[in-house]
Design a protein around this motif. Sequence first.
Motif, short mmCIF file in Angstrom:
data_model
loop_
_atom_site.label_atom_id
_atom_site.label_comp_id
_atom_site.label_asym_id
_atom_site.label_seq_id
_atom_site.Cartn_x
_atom_site.Cartn_y
_atom_site.Cartn_z
N TRP A 237 0.83 -1.19 0.00
CA TRP A 237 0.00 0.00 0.00
C TRP A 237 0.87 1.24 0.00
N ALA A 238 0.38 2.29 -0.65
CA ALA A 238 1.13 3.55 -0.70
C ALA A 238 0.56 4.54 0.31
N PRO A 239 1.41 5.38 0.90
CA PRO A 239 0.90 6.44 1.76
C PRO A 239 0.25 7.54 0.93
N PRO A 240 -0.64 8.34 1.50
CA PRO A 240 -1.31 9.41 0.74
C PRO A 240 -0.32 10.37 0.08
N GLY A 241 0.85 10.55 0.69
CA GLY A 241 1.84 11.46 0.13
C GLY A 241 2.33 11.08 -1.24
N ASP A 242 2.14 9.82 -1.63
CA ASP A 242 2.60 9.39 -2.95
C ASP A 242 1.76 9.98 -4.08
N VAL A 243 0.63 10.56 -3.75
CA VAL A 243 -0.20 11.22 -4.76
C VAL A 243 0.24 12.68 -4.96
N LEU A 244 1.02 13.19 -4.01
CA LEU A 244 1.35 14.61 -4.00
C LEU A 244 2.23 15.05 -5.17
N GLY A 245 3.29 14.30 -5.45
CA GLY A 245 4.23 14.72 -6.49
C GLY A 245 3.56 14.90 -7.84
N TRP A 249 3.06 18.45 -9.90
CA TRP A 249 3.53 18.51 -11.29
C TRP A 249 2.40 18.99 -12.22
N LEU A 250 1.21 18.41 -12.06
CA LEU A 250 0.09 18.79 -12.93
C LEU A 250 -0.39 20.21 -12.65
N ALA A 251 -0.17 20.69 -11.44
CA ALA A 251 -0.58 22.05 -11.10
C ALA A 251 0.40 23.10 -11.59
N SER A 252 1.63 22.69 -11.88
CA SER A 252 2.72 23.62 -12.13
C SER A 252 3.02 23.80 -13.61
N ASN A 253 3.95 24.72 -13.90
CA ASN A 253 4.39 24.96 -15.28
C ASN A 253 5.16 23.77 -15.86
N ALA A 254 5.61 22.86 -15.00
CA ALA A 254 6.36 21.71 -15.47
C ALA A 254 5.53 20.82 -16.39
N SER A 255 4.21 20.91 -16.27
CA SER A 255 3.32 20.09 -17.11
C SER A 255 2.49 20.96 -18.05
N ARG A 256 3.02 22.09 -18.45
CA ARG A 256 2.21 23.06 -19.20
C ARG A 256 1.76 22.55 -20.56
N PHE A 257 2.37 21.46 -21.08
CA PHE A 257 1.96 20.90 -22.37
C PHE A 257 1.20 19.59 -22.18
N VAL A 258 0.68 19.37 -20.98
CA VAL A 258 -0.04 18.13 -20.66
C VAL A 258 -1.50 18.45 -20.37
N THR A 259 -2.39 17.88 -21.15
CA THR A 259 -3.82 18.00 -20.87
C THR A 259 -4.54 16.77 -21.42
N GLY A 260 -5.62 16.40 -20.77
CA GLY A 260 -6.36 15.21 -21.16
C GLY A 260 -5.69 13.91 -20.74
N ALA A 261 -4.68 14.00 -19.88
CA ALA A 261 -3.95 12.80 -19.45
C ALA A 261 -4.70 12.09 -18.33
N VAL A 262 -4.62 10.77 -18.35
CA VAL A 262 -5.15 9.93 -17.28
C VAL A 262 -3.96 9.14 -16.74
N ILE A 263 -3.58 9.41 -15.51
CA ILE A 263 -2.33 8.87 -14.96
C ILE A 263 -2.65 7.85 -13.86
N PRO A 264 -2.42 6.56 -14.12
CA PRO A 264 -2.57 5.56 -13.06
C PRO A 264 -1.45 5.75 -12.03
N LEU A 265 -1.82 5.80 -10.78
CA LEU A 265 -0.85 5.93 -9.70
C LEU A 265 -1.12 4.77 -8.75
N ASP A 266 -0.69 3.58 -9.21
CA ASP A 266 -1.15 2.35 -8.57
C ASP A 266 -0.07 1.32 -8.34
N GLY A 267 1.18 1.72 -8.45
CA GLY A 267 2.26 0.76 -8.23
C GLY A 267 2.35 -0.31 -9.29
N GLY A 268 1.69 -0.09 -10.43
CA GLY A 268 1.74 -1.06 -11.52
C GLY A 268 0.63 -2.08 -11.51
#
Length: 285
Positions: A237-245, A249-268
């Motif tokens: 199991w992952a701690p809640p903090g693993d969703v933070l990064g 990233w999605l909130a910041s300018n680092a992802s300014r060319f990313v939209t419509g993405a669906v990102i699984p955050l599930d350890g594979g």
Amino acid sequence: MTLTDTPAPREAAAELGINSLFGLHGRTAVVTGASRGIGAVLAEGLAAAHASVVLIARSAQGLEQVADRIRSAGGTALPVACDLTDRSQAAHACQEVLERTGGVDILVNNAGGPLFQAKFLDVREEGWDKVFNLNLTSVVRITQLLGHGMVERGTGSVINISSIGALQEWPEISHYCAAKAALLSLTRSLAADWAPHGVRVNAICPGWIDTDVNRAYTADPARRRATGAAAVPLGGWAPPGDVLGTTVWLASNASRFVTGAVIPLDGGSSVGMPAHLRAQLAPTA
């Protein structure tokens, strides 16, 4: 440029402007479901990245506790107690947010949950409606109310917290999975609709996250093992903090060319367990 001419990592970071890429200075972020669990962690993390954070949830006491932690760390927090499934409460809360902040730059739609477990044939219509109201309709409501300003200003980031249940079968909570899958469809459609206006819309699908919502699984050793290392290639199991990064990233300018993405955050877990790991985890005689 030769290999020996490559800037040192610190110099390269400076050239890229890492702080300007990931920092959220001068931005206002709204996080729903922010009184506990993933929402509380996301609110505190966005504040640590220097965003001014608006916290929305039903529990006024829980919101105040999160807001106090943010303020103690030097951040800015505005708690707004509201049941987003109530149309009038949501409208009043959003009006207060806009009046107090002048506009929202980041919206994290995190509030949600399965509410109950039941086989499909046992799900009553009123239960189905409650789950969809919480996980989909309330997201539509607040995104419309706060999204007008983003579209008018030509900038913004909407981050929908869906679930790995939207991508995998889960018979005991088909109502929840269906609502979260609909949220992914909304994410992609809205991303296409708002892209010309400079507003990005993305979704994160957390898997097995160790929060109080999942205590029914984590408190039972047998269920924890079955849903932990045996089901997640990266293990447990992952701690809640693993969703933070991913959220920052999605909130910041680092992802300014990313939209419509669906990102699984599930350890594979959504791609399955590799055969060699299955063999290692198989019970021995």
